[in-house]
Structures are given as C-alpha cells and as structure tokens.
Scaffold this motif. Structure first.
Motif, PDB file in Angstrom:
ATOM      1  N   LYS A  73       0.826  -1.204   0.000  1.00  0.00           N
ATOM      2  CA  LYS A  73       0.000   0.000   0.000  1.00  0.00           C
ATOM      3  C   LYS A  73       0.861   1.255   0.000  1.00  0.00           C
ATOM      4  O   LYS A  73       0.603   2.201  -0.758  1.00  0.00           O
ATOM      5  N   GLU A  74       1.902   1.279   0.856  1.00  0.00           N
ATOM      6  CA  GLU A  74       2.787   2.445   0.934  1.00  0.00           C
ATOM      7  C   GLU A  74       3.493   2.684  -0.394  1.00  0.00           C
ATOM      8  O   GLU A  74       3.593   3.826  -0.860  1.00  0.00           O
ATOM      9  N   TYR A  75       3.982   1.594  -1.002  1.00  0.00           N
ATOM     10  CA  TYR A  75       4.697   1.753  -2.278  1.00  0.00           C
ATOM     11  C   TYR A  75       3.754   2.262  -3.369  1.00  0.00           C
ATOM     12  O   TYR A  75       4.111   3.158  -4.134  1.00  0.00           O
ATOM     13  N   THR A  76       2.556   1.685  -3.446  1.00  0.00           N
ATOM     14  CA  THR A  76       1.594   2.089  -4.474  1.00  0.00           C
ATOM     15  C   THR A  76       1.227   3.563  -4.344  1.00  0.00           C
ATOM     16  O   THR A  76       1.225   4.309  -5.333  1.00  0.00           O
ATOM     17  N   GLU A  77       0.933   3.984  -3.108  1.00  0.00           N
ATOM     18  CA  GLU A  77       0.566   5.388  -2.881  1.00  0.00           C
ATOM     19  C   GLU A  77       1.744   6.315  -3.159  1.00  0.00           C
ATOM     20  O   GLU A  77       1.571   7.393  -3.743  1.00  0.00           O
ATOM     21  N   THR A  78       2.933   5.890  -2.764  1.00  0.00           N
ATOM     22  CA  THR A  78       4.137   6.704  -3.002  1.00  0.00           C
ATOM     23  C   THR A  78       4.412   6.836  -4.491  1.00  0.00           C
ATOM     24  O   THR A  78       4.692   7.932  -4.995  1.00  0.00           O
ATOM     25  N   PHE A  79       4.318   5.736  -5.204  1.00  0.00           N
ATOM     26  CA  PHE A  79       4.591   5.741  -6.644  1.00  0.00           C
ATOM     27  C   PHE A  79       3.615   6.648  -7.392  1.00  0.00           C
ATOM     28  O   PHE A  79       4.020   7.410  -8.285  1.00  0.00           O
ATOM     29  N   GLU A  80       2.338   6.570  -7.029  1.00  0.00           N
ATOM     30  CA  GLU A  80       1.331   7.404  -7.690  1.00  0.00           C
ATOM     31  C   GLU A  80       1.585   8.887  -7.431  1.00  0.00           C
ATOM     32  O   GLU A  80       1.445   9.714  -8.335  1.00  0.00           O
ATOM     33  N   ARG A  81       1.985   9.226  -6.209  1.00  0.00           N
ATOM     34  CA  ARG A  81       2.254  10.636  -5.906  1.00  0.00           C
ATOM     35  C   ARG A  81       3.511  11.117  -6.613  1.00  0.00           C
ATOM     36  O   ARG A  81       3.551  12.231  -7.140  1.00  0.00           O
ATOM     37  N   VAL A  82       4.531  10.263  -6.653  1.00  0.00           N
ATOM     38  CA  VAL A  82       5.771  10.623  -7.365  1.00  0.00           C
ATOM     39  C   VAL A  82       5.479  10.847  -8.844  1.00  0.00           C
ATOM     40  O   VAL A  82       5.983  11.797  -9.458  1.00  0.00           O
ATOM     41  N   LYS A  83       4.647   9.988  -9.416  1.00  0.00           N
ATOM     42  CA  LYS A  83       4.304  10.122 -10.835  1.00  0.00           C
ATOM     43  C   LYS A  83       3.579  11.440 -11.094  1.00  0.00           C
ATOM     44  O   LYS A  83       3.835  12.115 -12.095  1.00  0.00           O
ATOM     45  N   LEU A  98      11.233   8.990 -10.202  1.00  0.00           N
ATOM     46  CA  LEU A  98      10.198   8.157 -10.823  1.00  0.00           C
ATOM     47  C   LEU A  98      10.833   7.000 -11.594  1.00  0.00           C
ATOM     48  O   LEU A  98      10.357   5.865 -11.542  1.00  0.00           O
ATOM     49  N   GLN A  99      11.918   7.263 -12.309  1.00  0.00           N
ATOM     50  CA  GLN A  99      12.599   6.223 -13.079  1.00  0.00           C
ATOM     51  C   GLN A  99      13.185   5.141 -12.170  1.00  0.00           C
ATOM     52  O   GLN A  99      13.132   3.950 -12.488  1.00  0.00           O
ATOM     53  N   ILE A 100      13.746   5.553 -11.049  1.00  0.00           N
ATOM     54  CA  ILE A 100      14.315   4.595 -10.098  1.00  0.00           C
ATOM     55  C   ILE A 100      13.230   3.672  -9.557  1.00  0.00           C
ATOM     56  O   ILE A 100      13.392   2.451  -9.489  1.00  0.00           O
ATOM     57  N   ILE A 106       9.842  -2.995 -12.055  1.00  0.00           N
ATOM     58  CA  ILE A 106      10.017  -3.957 -13.154  1.00  0.00           C
ATOM     59  C   ILE A 106      10.889  -5.122 -12.713  1.00  0.00           C
ATOM     60  O   ILE A 106      10.614  -6.286 -13.021  1.00  0.00           O
ATOM     61  N   GLU A 107      11.964  -4.817 -11.978  1.00  0.00           N
ATOM     62  CA  GLU A 107      12.853  -5.870 -11.486  1.00  0.00           C
ATOM     63  C   GLU A 107      12.120  -6.805 -10.525  1.00  0.00           C
ATOM     64  O   GLU A 107      12.350  -8.019 -10.536  1.00  0.00           O
ATOM     65  N   GLN A 108      11.246  -6.238  -9.691  1.00  0.00           N
ATOM     66  CA  GLN A 108      10.454  -7.060  -8.783  1.00  0.00           C
ATOM     67  C   GLN A 108       9.547  -8.002  -9.570  1.00  0.00           C
ATOM     68  O   GLN A 108       9.386  -9.171  -9.211  1.00  0.00           O
ATOM     69  N   SER A 109       8.969  -7.486 -10.645  1.00  0.00           N
ATOM     70  CA  SER A 109       8.082  -8.306 -11.483  1.00  0.00           C
ATOM     71  C   SER A 109       8.856  -9.450 -12.130  1.00  0.00           C
ATOM     72  O   SER A 109       8.365 -10.584 -12.218  1.00  0.00           O
ATOM     73  N   GLU A 110      10.078  -9.155 -12.580  1.00  0.00           N
ATOM     74  CA  GLU A 110      10.908 -10.188 -13.194  1.00  0.00           C
ATOM     75  C   GLU A 110      11.295 -11.256 -12.180  1.00  0.00           C
ATOM     76  O   GLU A 110      11.277 -12.457 -12.488  1.00  0.00           O
ATOM     77  N   ARG A 111      11.651 -10.811 -10.962  1.00  0.00           N
ATOM     78  CA  ARG A 111      11.994 -11.778  -9.914  1.00  0.00           C
ATOM     79  C   ARG A 111      10.786 -12.644  -9.561  1.00  0.00           C
ATOM     80  O   ARG A 111      10.908 -13.859  -9.356  1.00  0.00           O
TER      81      ARG A 111
END
Length: 258
Positions: A73-83, A98-100, A106-111
């Motif tokens: 939840k924290e990551y999702t909310e943070t990512f949306e605000r950064v975007k 935002l790129q970082i 993406i790396e998490q998805s690949e793992r």
C-alpha cells in the motif's frame, strides 16, 4: 448671501472627508476597481509555494535505496504521488526518482516471474501437466538448432545428466519419453538414466515424487557435489527439457556452484 454661507461648510465638509485617513476613496479611485478587490493571486502563489515545499520534502523522504521496506500500500501510494509530481514538475531530479521506482518495480516483477516458474517446475502439484500426444510426438523429433543451446549443453555435458523416475506407467508412454532423451543425447551428448520407483520406493519421499514420470537433472559442481532440480512433472517434450534445464541453471543455481 445665505446661499454662499451654506456652500462654505458643505465644501469644507467634502474637503475634510476626502482627507480623512479612514476613507481613501478619492485618493484610491485612480487605481481602479480592482484596488478594492481582494488579491487572490498573491494568496494562490503563497499556497502554491507551500505545496511545492511539501512536494520537495516528500520526494526527498522516499527511501530509494530500500524500497522493499515499504508495504504494498505504501509503495503504491508513493509511486502514484511521485508520478503526479514528476508529471506536473518534470525536473531532472523528480523524473529520476520516478525512473528509479519504475525500474525497481520492473525488477520485482521479473523476480516474481522467475520464482513463479521455478516453483511450478519444482512442485508438480502447482500445475497439472497437459501435453497433447501429437505435440509430444512432433517436438520429440524436432532437431534443436539454436546455437546458444548447443553451446550451453556442450560445455555442461561432462557434469550434467538427466534422471527420469517412472512407475505405474504404460510401456508405450515410457518408450516415447525414452525416445525424446535418446534424441537429446544424440544431439547434445547428455545422458539420461531411467529409474523405476516401484523397485526403489524409498526415492518417492527423498525426491517428493507425486506423479510419473518425473524429470530431473543432476549437476555436479566444481566440488563434485550433486545438485538436483526437477525439470518437469509428467511427460516432457524436448523443448521443455532443454529450456527448463537452461532456465533453472541460470536462475536457481548459485553462481559459486556453476
């Protein structure tokens, strides 16, 4: 005479009213109607500056080196605000943050995808094998022409072997599976050993065998230690054997053991 006397106090009153510090109509009228209006622009500017300061503090507070400490939840909310911030204020630093975060995602998805595949290969109960006989027969006769695959097995053939555990399987089916491994041995030089688990029941628990056949590879590392990995539960095509072996070797074996 009375008219002149009446006009004097009237003119004097007007003059005093115009110069009264509590009423500046005559002095300010030249500045126009907007002088008497509130000045929302200035207030909005101050409000915008405060929001920009908050955004800057927020961007600097993101743990870019330890994003995995955030909850979903924290990551999702943070990512949306950064975007949103990076979109509205595309400075180099904002876009970089935002790129970082996007790269980490993406790396998490690949793992996740790799672990998902490894689990399916190692635990046959997670996916039911469904191989059509026509596809099996066709791919078992297909010659693998991929140079990378040939190079991979050429370099591993002295330390790599296939082991197939079988039992309670009709002879026709096991003969088809043997033909696939014979073809692989002719092309890549990798030997295959077939073990009847009905004659070796203790191996069921040791290798957690649940179906027949069960395809494994055995690899000896530089210390001659045996490393086992399940390739496929159920009948396996040549492509599945080769591709899954390469995938597991590249992703499930530690670098020091290769």
């Amino acid at each position: 005479m009375q008219k002149q006397f009446f006009l004097i106090p009237l003119m004097l009153g007007s003059f005093l009213y115009a110069n009264n510090s509590t009423n500046s109509f005559f002095t300010d009228a030249k500045r126009g109607w907007h002088y008497y209006e509130k000045e929302p622009l200035e207030e909005e500017v101050k409000k915008g500056e405060k929001q920009e300061d908050k955004d800057q503090i927020f961007m600097q507070s993101i743990p870019l080196n330890s994003l995995d400490t955030l909850s979903v939840k924290e990551y999702t909310e943070t990512f949306e605000r950064v975007k949103s911030i990076a979109t509205m204020k595309p400075t180099k630093e904002n876009v970089k943050i935002l790129q970082i975060m996007n790269k980490w995602q993406i790396e998490q998805s690949e793992r996740f995808a790799k672990v998902w595949t490894i689990n399916l290969l190692e635990n046959p109960n997670l996916e039911f094998p469904d191989i059509a006989e026509t596809k099996f027969a066709k791919t078992s006769k297909t010659t693998q022409k991929d140079k990378d695959t040939q190079e991979f097995f050429k370099n591993k053939k002295d330390k790599l072997a296939f082991v197939v555990f079988y039992g309670d399987l009709n002879q026709e089916a096991i003969n088809k599976q043997k033909e696939v491994y014979k073809h692989i041995q002719r092309i890549y030089g990798i030997q295959a050993e077939f073990i009847d688990i009905d004659k070796n029941p203790h191996l069921k628990d040791k290798f957690k065998l649940t179906t027949s056949p069960e395809n494994f590879f055995l690899y000896k590392n530089k210390n001659d230690e045996a490393i086992w990995h399940r390739i496929k539960a159920g009948l396996a095509t040549q492509d599945e054997i080769l591709n899954n072996t390469k995938f597991l070797f590249e992703n499930a074996i530690m670098q020091k053991d290769k």
